[in-house]
Design an enzyme around this catalytic site. Structure first.
Site, PDB file in Angstrom:
ATOM      1  N   GLY A   1       1.186  -1.664  -0.017  1.00 12.81           N
ATOM      2  CA  GLY A   1       0.345  -0.062   0.178  1.00 12.81           C
ATOM      3  C   GLY A   1       1.185   0.717  -0.313  1.00 12.81           C
TER       4      GLY A   1
ATOM      5  CD  GLN B   1       3.299   5.648   2.848  1.00  8.70           C
ATOM      6  OE1 GLN B   1       2.329   5.415   2.726  1.00  8.70           O
ATOM      7  NE2 GLN B   1       4.265   5.154   3.486  1.00  8.70           N
TER       8      GLN B   1
ATOM      9  CB  CYS C   1       4.637   2.566   7.427  1.00  6.98           C
ATOM     10  SG  CYS C   1       4.033   3.959   6.727  1.00  6.98           S
ATOM     11  CG  LEU C   2       6.288   0.985   1.994  1.00  9.91           C
ATOM     12  CD1 LEU C   2       6.363   1.447   0.799  1.00  9.91           C
ATOM     13  CD2 LEU C   2       7.669  -0.065   1.843  1.00  9.91           C
TER      14      LEU C   2
ATOM     15  CG  HIS D   1      -1.083   1.993   7.117  1.00  9.86           C
ATOM     16  ND1 HIS D   1      -0.304   1.745   8.611  1.00  9.86           N
ATOM     17  CD2 HIS D   1      -0.465   2.020   6.296  1.00  9.86           C
ATOM     18  CE1 HIS D   1       1.028   1.381   7.536  1.00  9.86           C
ATOM     19  NE2 HIS D   1       0.945   3.104   6.808  1.00  9.86           N
ATOM     20  CD  GLU D   2      -1.796   2.616   2.126  1.00  7.80           C
ATOM     21  OE1 GLU D   2      -1.121   4.177   2.019  1.00  7.80           O
ATOM     22  OE2 GLU D   2      -0.698   1.678   2.580  1.00  7.80           O
TER      23      GLU D   2
ATOM     24  CG  HIS E   1       0.160   6.989   4.931  1.00  5.31           C
ATOM     25  ND1 HIS E   1       0.857   7.591   6.098  1.00  5.31           N
ATOM     26  CD2 HIS E   1      -0.349   5.810   4.825  1.00  5.31           C
ATOM     27  CE1 HIS E   1       1.855   6.321   5.664  1.00  5.31           C
ATOM     28  NE2 HIS E   1       1.510   5.700   5.780  1.00  5.31           N
TER      29      HIS E   1
HETATM   30 ZN   LIG Z   1       2.185   3.418   5.658  1.00  4.44          ZN
END
Ligand SMILES: [Zn+2]
Length: 169
Positions: A45, A50, A92-93, A134-135, A138
């Protein structure tokens, strides 16, 4: 084009993103680039903030290329229903190398616009439900570490500060 992933500490990750209002070729290209960037970073995701773009836009593929039909584009997503509880490690990236168990709803229904601006509803369970939450978080400037204890969060932040100092973040 593969964008570098913005890491924790960049203010773009902690502010609410702007709604997507124009669904044109430029947006299609951005979505394409977001999938490419997400796969390159080995993620399932990715939200636009991000990659430093403060737009309410996210892409998801919990199968990581296994199922082309599983790719999802969410523009202006809203969580409209949640059910149950599910606890699982989450990462998370933008906070690489860290993972913590987070309790989230087990079943989540979103309402979002697709790449053409068409509204749709979709229900996901377990990992997909988690990705929806989660997204969407963000896009509201919220990171998963806001769902863990203050103690654990401070520990992670301390470790990140060390990495920043060492030039490894
Ligand atoms: Zn994330």
């Amino acid at each position: 084009m593969i964008y570098p992933i913005v890491k924790f500490g960049d203010p773009v990750l902690e502010k609410a993103a702007e709604p997507v209002t124009v669904f044109d070729d430029q947006l299609k290209k951005l979505v394409e680039d977001m999938f490419e960037s997400m796969y390159a970073a080995h993620g399932v995701g990715l939200a636009a903030p991000q990659i430093g773009i403060s737009k309410r836009l996210a892409v998801i593929d919990i199968t990581f290329k296994d199922d082309p039909d599983a790719t999802l584009v969410m523009a202006n997503p809203e969580i409209i229903r949640t059910e149950g509880k599910h606890r699982q490690n989450e990462g998370c990236l933008s906070i690489p190398e860290f993972r913590e168990p987070v309790t989230r709803a087990q079943k989540v229904t979103i309402r979002a616009q697709d790449i053409d601006g068409k509204w749709y509803e979709k229900t996901g369970e377990d990992l997909l439900a988690r990705a929806f939450l989660h997204e969407t978080d963000h896009l509201n400037g919220k990171l998963y570490i806001s769902h863990i204890s203050a103690l654990k969060r401070d520990l992670i932040k301390r470790k990140i500060r060390k990495l920043v100092k060492a030039g490894e973040w």
